[in-house]
Scaffold this motif. Structure first.
Motif, PDB file in Angstrom:
ATOM      1  N   SER A  28      43.579  24.680  65.471  1.00 18.09           N
ATOM      2  CA  SER A  28      44.611  25.308  64.646  1.00 18.09           C
ATOM      3  C   SER A  28      44.197  26.703  64.214  1.00 18.09           C
ATOM      4  O   SER A  28      45.004  27.647  64.232  1.00 18.09           O
ATOM      5  CB  SER A  28      44.892  24.442  63.409  1.00 18.09           C
ATOM      6  N   LEU A  29      42.935  26.853  63.833  1.00 21.90           N
ATOM      7  CA  LEU A  29      42.448  28.171  63.426  1.00 21.90           C
ATOM      8  C   LEU A  29      42.432  29.151  64.606  1.00 21.90           C
ATOM      9  O   LEU A  29      42.769  30.324  64.454  1.00 21.90           O
ATOM     10  CB  LEU A  29      41.045  28.047  62.831  1.00 21.90           C
ATOM     11  N   SER A  30      42.050  28.660  65.779  1.00 28.59           N
ATOM     12  CA  SER A  30      42.050  29.510  66.973  1.00 28.59           C
ATOM     13  C   SER A  30      43.462  29.970  67.316  1.00 28.59           C
ATOM     14  O   SER A  30      43.690  31.128  67.679  1.00 28.59           O
ATOM     15  CB  SER A  30      41.441  28.759  68.161  1.00 28.59           C
ATOM     16  N   GLU A  31      44.416  29.051  67.175  1.00 28.70           N
ATOM     17  CA  GLU A  31      45.819  29.385  67.447  1.00 28.70           C
ATOM     18  C   GLU A  31      46.326  30.427  66.460  1.00 28.70           C
ATOM     19  O   GLU A  31      47.032  31.377  66.844  1.00 28.70           O
ATOM     20  CB  GLU A  31      46.669  28.120  67.371  1.00 28.70           C
ATOM     21  N   LEU A  32      45.965  30.270  65.179  1.00 26.35           N
ATOM     22  CA  LEU A  32      46.385  31.227  64.157  1.00 26.35           C
ATOM     23  C   LEU A  32      45.773  32.599  64.407  1.00 26.35           C
ATOM     24  O   LEU A  32      46.457  33.630  64.285  1.00 26.35           O
ATOM     25  CB  LEU A  32      45.984  30.715  62.769  1.00 26.35           C
ATOM     26  N   MET A  33      44.497  32.648  64.779  1.00 25.96           N
ATOM     27  CA  MET A  33      43.838  33.930  65.050  1.00 25.96           C
ATOM     28  C   MET A  33      44.473  34.626  66.252  1.00 25.96           C
ATOM     29  O   MET A  33      44.675  35.851  66.239  1.00 25.96           O
ATOM     30  CB  MET A  33      42.346  33.687  65.290  1.00 25.96           C
ATOM     31  N   ALA A  34      44.818  33.855  67.277  1.00 24.41           N
ATOM     32  CA  ALA A  34      45.467  34.443  68.449  1.00 24.41           C
ATOM     33  C   ALA A  34      46.846  34.989  68.083  1.00 24.41           C
ATOM     34  O   ALA A  34      47.248  36.065  68.533  1.00 24.41           O
ATOM     35  CB  ALA A  34      45.594  33.393  69.554  1.00 24.41           C
ATOM     36  N   GLU A  35      47.557  34.257  67.223  1.00 27.24           N
ATOM     37  CA  GLU A  35      48.873  34.714  66.768  1.00 27.24           C
ATOM     38  C   GLU A  35      48.750  36.008  65.971  1.00 27.24           C
ATOM     39  O   GLU A  35      49.537  36.945  66.160  1.00 27.24           O
ATOM     40  CB  GLU A  35      49.521  33.626  65.914  1.00 27.24           C
TER      41      GLU A  35
END
Length: 243
Positions: A28-35
């Motif tokens: 989830s954190l990786s997805e948020l950082m990519a966003e």
């Protein structure tokens, strides 16, 4: 807390839950950082759909998303930009300096001149600090003045924002968002005895109701204010919305 539980079944169960949650949390954190890394580019890619040649655009504050949005248009089209200075922090002046250095025809006006100038404006482009489920904004102080003037003159108001700024908190009491900060930038404490006779308030944010907003341009497309609650439902659980 673990030490209070000792080494019994409760500690073992909590350890297992933590291990199960760790991969999901990292994903989830990786997805948020990519966003976060990509959203400004995704929003800027839509800019040419909303700003046309020789239009007069107004903005306020110093939103990085709005800055990149306008610079993207300036690569291929000429337009005139009017920036409200956004006193007392004067964030608008910083934005105007950056956009003028990019070759955009930029004019800075005082906040008190917004209503008078609005009749010439084709479109208002704004940033925001947060978006409420009903499609309202929590934005830098002075934003509501600009949006209200635009509403009076039937000028479209377009808000550029990433969906990570969506909040599940409904504005039942809009005054909660109008956080008051140090009034010294409005009237310096060393300027005289007048401060003993008046109450000086310096609001950090404005709540802007959805009826003053025409459209949101986000990193997942463009949506009217009435659609924001659907995005909130997709992003948050019922426990988040009603804790």
């Amino acid at each position: 807390m673990l030490s209070l539980m000792g080494d019994g079944p409760a500690k073992a169960a909590l350890t297992k839950i933590s291990k199960d949650l760790k991969p999901s949390l990292i994903d989830s954190l990786s997805e948020l950082m990519a966003e976060m890394d990509n959203l400004q580019g995704q929003i800027s890619a839509l800019a040419l759909d909303y700003i046309h040649s020789n239009e007069i655009i107004m903005t306020a504050g110093n939103s990085k998303t709005v800055e990149l949005f306008l610079k993207e248009v300036a690569k291929v089209r000429k337009f005139q930009l009017i920036v409200a200075e956004t006193a007392p922090q004067f964030d608008g002046q910083h934005l105007a300096a950056s956009l003028a250095s990019a070759g955009i025809d930029t004019t800075v006006i005082t906040d008190s001149a917004v209503f008078a100038v609005m009749s010439r404006v084709n479109k208002v482009i704004l940033g925001t600090n947060a978006v409420t489920p009903n499609g309202g904004l929590v934005a830098i102080s002075g934003t509501k003045i600009v949006a209200s003037a635009a509403k009076h003159h039937s000028t479209p108001v377009v808000v550029c924002t990433g969906i990570y700024k969506l909040s599940p908190r409904y504005p039942y009491d809009a005054d909660v968002f109008n956080v008051l900060v140090n009034p010294d930038p409005v009237w310096n404490f060393h300027d005289g005895d007048i401060i003993e006779k008046v109450n000086i308030m310096n609001s950090a944010f404005d709540y802007v109701p959805p009826e003053l907003i025409s459209l949101f341009v986000t990193n997942v497309g463009s949506h009217p204010p009435s659609y924001m609650y659907r995005l909130v439902d997709e992003m948050y659980t019922k426990e988040d919305v009603n804790p």
